[in-house]
Design an enzyme around this catalytic site. Structure first.
Site, PDB file in Angstrom:
ATOM      1  N   GLN A 121       0.442  -1.193  -0.175  1.00 27.07           N
ATOM      2  CA  GLN A 121      -0.138   0.117  -0.139  1.00 27.07           C
ATOM      3  C   GLN A 121       1.255   0.968  -0.159  1.00 27.07           C
ATOM      4  OE1 GLN A 121      -4.225  -1.931   2.163  1.00 27.07           O
ATOM      5  NE2 GLN A 121      -2.785  -0.717   3.393  1.00 27.07           N
ATOM      6  N   PRO A 122       1.868   1.530  -1.180  1.00 29.27           N
ATOM      7  CA  PRO A 122       2.458   2.989  -1.603  1.00 29.27           C
ATOM      8  C   PRO A 122       2.188   3.741  -1.193  1.00 29.27           C
ATOM      9  CG  PRO A 122       1.297   2.186  -3.489  1.00 29.27           C
ATOM     10  CD  PRO A 122       0.796   1.637  -2.330  1.00 29.27           C
ATOM     11  N   CYS A 123       2.017   4.364   0.543  1.00 26.50           N
ATOM     12  CA  CYS A 123       1.947   5.298   1.054  1.00 26.50           C
ATOM     13  C   CYS A 123       3.616   6.273   0.496  1.00 26.50           C
ATOM     14  CB  CYS A 123       1.784   5.762   2.751  1.00 26.50           C
ATOM     15  SG  CYS A 123       2.138   4.919   3.006  1.00 26.50           S
ATOM     16  N   HIS A 124       4.466   5.365   0.442  1.00 26.78           N
ATOM     17  CA  HIS A 124       5.728   6.428  -0.133  1.00 26.78           C
ATOM     18  C   HIS A 124       5.503   7.129  -1.068  1.00 26.78           C
ATOM     19  CE1 HIS A 124       6.194   2.480  -2.074  1.00 26.78           C
ATOM     20  NE2 HIS A 124       7.026   2.868  -3.192  1.00 26.78           N
TER      21      HIS A 124
END
Length: 159
Positions: A121-124
Site C-alpha cells: 500500500q505505497p504511501c511512500h
C-alpha cells in the site's frame, strides 16, 4: 486462521510481516538489527517472494492478498494508494481529490500515517504539493530510497 509473524532482511532494514489466510495485515520496518526468520510459513511465502522481486527490480505490481486493519475511511485512502503507478507520485491534495474529499487533506495524511502495509500500500508515493518529501512512518530516508528505487533516479530534493 493463525496470524503468522516473520522478519526478513531487505535493503532498507528488517521488515516485519504479519498475515494469515485472510491476507497481509502489516509490513513494517525496524531500525533494530534483529534476527530474521529462518522458515517462512506458507501463508507468507508469496509476500516474501514478491517483496524480494520488488527489491531486485523485477516487480512493479503486487498481487498479494491484503487485509488492512483500519476504519472505513482509512481503508479507502489506502486502497487509493494502490492506484498510483510504480515510479509515480501524488500529493496529499491530489489523493484527497481522488477520494472526493478535497478539503480532507489532513485526514488523508493521517490515514496514510496509519498505513501498516508498507510498499504494498505505497504511501511512500505521496509527497507534498511542493514536491518535498513529507512524513513516512519508517523514516524519510526509506521513503527517499523507495522513490529512487522506483524511479531509477536519485531524489534531488529531500528537505
Amino acid at each position: 486462521m493463525k496470524l503468522e509473524k516473520i522478519k526478513i532482511a531487505t535493503p532498507i532494514g528488517i521488515a516485519k510481516i504479519n498475515g494469515d489466510t485472510d491476507g497481509i495485515r502489516s509490513i513494517t520496518f525496524s531500525d533494530k538489527n534483529s534476527p530474521v526468520t529462518k522458515t517462512i510459513p506458507p501463508v507468507l511465502q508469496e509476500c516474501v517472494t514478491q517483496l524480494q522481486e520488488y527489491f531486485e527490480g523485477k516487480r512493479t505490481v503486487f498481487t498479494v492478498k491484503l487485509n488492512p486493519q483500519g476504519t472505513e475511511f482509512q481503508r479507502k485512502a489506502w486502497q487509493s494508494l494502490q492506484n498510483i503507478p510504480f515510479g509515480k507520485t501524488l500529493s496529499y491534495s491530489e489523493q484527497s481529490k481522488i477520494l472526493h474529499k478535497p478539503k480532507a487533506i489532513r485526514a488523508v495524511a493521517n490515514a496514510n500515517g496509519k498505513n501498516l502495509i508498507a510498499i504494498l500500500q505505497p504511501c511512500h508515493r505521496i509527497i507534498g504539493s511542493d514536491g518535498e518529501l513529507t512524513g513516512y512512518a519508517w523514516g524519510l530516508w526509506r521513503k527517499k530510497w523507495l522513490l529512487e528505487h522506483e524511479s531509477g533516479q536519485k531524489q534531488e530534493r529531500l528537505f
